[in-house]
Design a protein around this motif. Structure first.
Motif, PDB file in Angstrom:
ATOM      1  N   GLY A 159      53.027  41.382  32.254  1.00  9.26           N
ATOM      2  CA  GLY A 159      54.224  40.681  31.891  1.00  9.26           C
ATOM      3  C   GLY A 159      54.738  39.368  32.698  1.00  9.26           C
ATOM      4  N   ASP A 160      54.169  39.143  33.740  1.00  7.48           N
ATOM      5  CA  ASP A 160      54.489  38.237  34.788  1.00  7.48           C
ATOM      6  C   ASP A 160      54.102  36.716  34.093  1.00  7.48           C
ATOM      7  OD1 ASP A 160      51.829  39.024  35.086  1.00  7.48           O
ATOM      8  OD2 ASP A 160      51.577  37.785  36.782  1.00  7.48           O
ATOM      9  N   GLY A 161      53.166  36.922  33.351  1.00  9.11           N
ATOM     10  CA  GLY A 161      52.502  35.419  32.778  1.00  9.11           C
ATOM     11  C   GLY A 161      53.504  35.057  31.715  1.00  9.11           C
ATOM     12  N   TYR A 162      54.212  35.882  31.057  1.00  9.24           N
ATOM     13  CA  TYR A 162      54.989  35.410  29.997  1.00  9.24           C
ATOM     14  C   TYR A 162      56.299  35.357  30.571  1.00  9.24           C
ATOM     15  CZ  TYR A 162      51.279  37.117  26.793  1.00  9.24           C
ATOM     16  OH  TYR A 162      50.247  37.353  26.204  1.00  9.24           O
ATOM     17  N   TYR A 163      56.788  36.157  31.333  1.00  5.26           N
ATOM     18  CA  TYR A 163      58.203  35.863  32.201  1.00  5.26           C
ATOM     19  C   TYR A 163      58.281  34.577  32.898  1.00  5.26           C
ATOM     20  CZ  TYR A 163      62.286  36.866  34.829  1.00  5.26           C
ATOM     21  OH  TYR A 163      63.754  36.807  35.494  1.00  5.26           O
ATOM     22  N   LEU A 200      46.669  40.022  29.011  1.00  3.99           N
ATOM     23  CA  LEU A 200      46.884  39.156  29.734  1.00  3.99           C
ATOM     24  C   LEU A 200      46.340  39.640  31.151  1.00  3.99           C
ATOM     25  CD1 LEU A 200      47.571  36.119  30.320  1.00  3.99           C
ATOM     26  CD2 LEU A 200      49.992  36.903  30.869  1.00  3.99           C
ATOM     27  N   ASP A 201      46.695  41.015  31.466  1.00  3.39           N
ATOM     28  CA  ASP A 201      46.279  41.536  32.758  1.00  3.39           C
ATOM     29  C   ASP A 201      44.931  41.817  33.057  1.00  3.39           C
ATOM     30  OD1 ASP A 201      47.164  42.934  35.418  1.00  3.39           O
ATOM     31  OD2 ASP A 201      46.570  44.631  34.181  1.00  3.39           O
ATOM     32  N   SER A 202      44.230  42.027  31.765  1.00  2.00           N
ATOM     33  CA  SER A 202      42.875  41.995  31.898  1.00  2.00           C
ATOM     34  C   SER A 202      41.989  40.913  32.104  1.00  2.00           C
ATOM     35  CB  SER A 202      42.329  42.771  30.326  1.00  2.00           C
ATOM     36  OG  SER A 202      41.037  42.928  30.590  1.00  2.00           O
ATOM     37  N   ILE A 203      42.622  39.880  31.764  1.00  2.00           N
ATOM     38  CA  ILE A 203      42.083  38.410  32.058  1.00  2.00           C
ATOM     39  C   ILE A 203      42.122  38.186  33.243  1.00  2.00           C
ATOM     40  CG2 ILE A 203      42.107  35.944  31.244  1.00  2.00           C
ATOM     41  CD1 ILE A 203      43.014  36.917  28.286  1.00  2.00           C
ATOM     42  N   ALA A 204      43.252  38.320  34.042  1.00  2.00           N
ATOM     43  CA  ALA A 204      43.467  37.983  35.390  1.00  2.00           C
ATOM     44  C   ALA A 204      42.795  38.851  36.061  1.00  2.00           C
ATOM     45  CB  ALA A 204      45.365  38.205  35.477  1.00  2.00           C
ATOM     46  N   ARG A 205      42.650  39.939  35.836  1.00  2.00           N
ATOM     47  CA  ARG A 205      41.811  40.970  36.712  1.00  2.00           C
ATOM     48  C   ARG A 205      40.288  40.474  36.605  1.00  2.00           C
ATOM     49  NH1 ARG A 205      44.409  45.297  38.757  1.00  2.00           N
ATOM     50  NH2 ARG A 205      46.271  45.765  37.574  1.00  2.00           N
TER      51      ARG A 205
END
Length: 67
Positions: free
Chosen positions: A22-26, A56-61
């Motif tokens: 959620g950080d990317g959107y927030y 988004l979390d998967s891409i970041a990881r």
């Protein structure tokens, strides 16, 4: 039918899931970005938001592990 989130609700939900994508959107989405997404892809429900966060979390990881 699931309730569509408003921009404010989406931001609050993104904050609740901050460390799970959620950080990317927030941090990055403003009202215009949200409205553009809804116009192009349809309303965002909590279920859809969770899928967006996971993606988004998967891409970041993946980026962190590719070093």
């Amino acid at each position: 039918m699931a309730k569509a989130l408003s921009y404010k609700e989406f931001m609050e939900y993104s904050l609740q899931h901050y460390n799970k994508g959620g950080d990317g959107y927030y941090e990055c989405w403003d009202k215009q970005e949200f409205d553009n997404y809804v116009k192009q892809f349809g309303e965002i429900t909590k279920s859809k938001a969770l899928k967006m966060y996971r993606t988004l979390d998967s891409i970041a990881r993946d980026r962190m592990c590719s070093w």
